[in-house]
Design a protein around this motif. Sequence first.
Motif, short mmCIF file in Angstrom:
data_model
loop_
_atom_site.label_atom_id
_atom_site.label_comp_id
_atom_site.label_asym_id
_atom_site.label_seq_id
_atom_site.Cartn_x
_atom_site.Cartn_y
_atom_site.Cartn_z
N LEU A 1 0.82 -1.20 0.00
CA LEU A 1 0.00 0.00 0.00
C LEU A 1 0.86 1.26 0.00
N GLN A 2 1.97 1.23 0.72
CA GLN A 2 2.87 2.38 0.76
C GLN A 2 3.49 2.65 -0.63
N HIS A 3 3.99 1.59 -1.27
CA HIS A 3 4.59 1.75 -2.60
C HIS A 3 3.54 2.19 -3.62
N PHE A 4 2.37 1.60 -3.51
CA PHE A 4 1.26 1.90 -4.43
C PHE A 4 0.87 3.37 -4.33
N SER A 5 0.75 3.87 -3.09
CA SER A 5 0.37 5.26 -2.85
C SER A 5 1.42 6.22 -3.41
N LYS B 1 5.56 9.74 -14.60
CA LYS B 1 4.21 9.57 -15.13
C LYS B 1 3.90 8.12 -15.49
N THR B 2 4.85 7.43 -16.11
CA THR B 2 4.64 6.05 -16.55
C THR B 2 5.51 5.07 -15.78
N GLY B 3 6.78 5.43 -15.61
CA GLY B 3 7.74 4.49 -15.05
C GLY B 3 7.50 4.12 -13.61
N ALA B 4 7.02 5.06 -12.79
CA ALA B 4 6.85 4.78 -11.36
C ALA B 4 5.87 3.64 -11.13
N LEU B 5 4.78 3.62 -11.88
CA LEU B 5 3.79 2.56 -11.70
C LEU B 5 4.30 1.24 -12.26
N ILE B 6 5.06 1.28 -13.35
CA ILE B 6 5.61 0.05 -13.90
C ILE B 6 6.64 -0.54 -12.94
N GLU B 7 7.45 0.29 -12.33
CA GLU B 7 8.40 -0.22 -11.33
C GLU B 7 7.66 -0.78 -10.11
N LEU C 1 5.24 -4.91 -5.94
CA LEU C 1 4.06 -5.63 -5.50
C LEU C 1 4.27 -7.14 -5.64
N ALA C 2 4.83 -7.54 -6.78
CA ALA C 2 5.10 -8.97 -7.00
C ALA C 2 6.08 -9.50 -5.95
N TRP C 3 7.11 -8.72 -5.67
CA TRP C 3 8.14 -9.13 -4.71
C TRP C 3 7.56 -9.29 -3.31
N HIS C 4 6.65 -8.39 -2.92
CA HIS C 4 6.05 -8.47 -1.58
C HIS C 4 5.06 -9.63 -1.46
N CYS C 5 4.61 -10.17 -2.58
CA CYS C 5 3.73 -11.35 -2.55
C CYS C 5 4.53 -12.65 -2.56
N SER C 6 5.83 -12.54 -2.69
CA SER C 6 6.68 -13.70 -2.88
C SER C 6 7.35 -14.15 -1.60
N PRO C 7 7.58 -15.47 -1.45
CA PRO C 7 8.35 -15.96 -0.30
C PRO C 7 9.85 -15.73 -0.48
N LEU D 1 13.89 -4.29 -10.62
CA LEU D 1 13.60 -2.86 -10.71
C LEU D 1 14.36 -2.21 -11.85
N ARG D 2 15.60 -2.62 -12.06
CA ARG D 2 16.36 -2.09 -13.20
C ARG D 2 15.72 -2.52 -14.52
N PHE D 3 15.23 -3.75 -14.55
CA PHE D 3 14.50 -4.23 -15.73
C PHE D 3 13.26 -3.38 -15.97
N ALA D 4 12.47 -3.16 -14.92
CA ALA D 4 11.23 -2.41 -15.07
C ALA D 4 11.47 -0.95 -15.43
N SER D 5 12.54 -0.37 -14.89
CA SER D 5 12.88 1.01 -15.19
C SER D 5 13.19 1.19 -16.68
N ALA D 6 14.01 0.29 -17.20
CA ALA D 6 14.36 0.35 -18.63
C ALA D 6 13.14 0.07 -19.49
N LEU D 7 12.33 -0.91 -19.08
CA LEU D 7 11.15 -1.27 -19.85
C LEU D 7 10.13 -0.15 -19.89
N GLY D 8 9.93 0.52 -18.74
CA GLY D 8 8.97 1.59 -18.69
C GLY D 8 9.32 2.74 -19.61
N LEU D 9 10.60 3.08 -19.66
CA LEU D 9 11.02 4.16 -20.55
C LEU D 9 10.98 3.71 -22.01
N ALA D 10 11.35 2.46 -22.27
CA ALA D 10 11.27 1.93 -23.63
C ALA D 10 9.84 1.97 -24.14
#
Length: 295
Positions: free
Chosen positions: A141-145, A180-186, A191-197, A208-217
Amino acid sequence: MSTKNLALYQQRVERHLQQFLQQYPETEPKLLQAMSYSLLMGGKRIRPFLIYSCGTLLGASLEDLDGPAAAIEALHSYSLIHDDLPAMDNDDMRRGKPTCHKAFDEATAILAGDALQTMAFEVLSQHPYQQVDAKNIVAMLQHFSRASGYSGMCGGQAIDIMQTNQPTTVSQLERMHRLKTGALIETTVRLAWHCSPKQDPTELDSLLRFASALGLAFQVQDDILDIESDSQTLGKPQGSDSLANKATYPMLLGLPQAKAKAQQLYQDALNALASLPYNTDELRQFAQYIVDRRF
């Protein structure tokens, strides 16, 4: 990329969103119709895909990932409704259909966006998680907000408005898109990581580095498609950025260099995945889909 899992995840998140909408009482049927219209009108669902794909990679269950995936799509849909409003981008078409304020009216569209934003937090906080403890739910919830508000998407949208019709540098454009776009993609990765054991910080850093590059791409390719594609394929007016006098990567770099930047960001995304001790073929193929897509 193979569309099997993409289609599977699209169907899964849409089913979850439909079920959540159906549990609402008919307080005001028109508002609920507008929410459903915008939320279920299709779309690539790339944010839910990333949650499902990254989450299962790290050992999370699909059932636990349903909540974050639905929440982030509800939030994204709210942002699109508000982006399309006359006071913002003033768009008449979205995904080949009239935008919410055109299909209903401007006041209903504003309220539909507001309701979908709060619905996103309902979904994320109330989901019946099986293997996610309270500490991780609060962290989500903190990251989402943060990613959706002033420090993320809303802040980026405000910069976008202020930069329209103004001289803009590449670094300013990149900062705007990373918010505008990248923050939500990261945030999909978080969220996935916090659901994981398997909560290994080094693995989170790689994703996160993957998502950052992907969001800008994703954004660079969007700018390219605004020039090279057509309105029917895009599902929205082609050339709208140019007509609105918005800064884009092709405008600042030239089309060949914008394409080169998209390819470099794609390679950066692949390099980030290389350090992970998992089979990342699905994410690699998805990155290729992002830079090769035509809509």
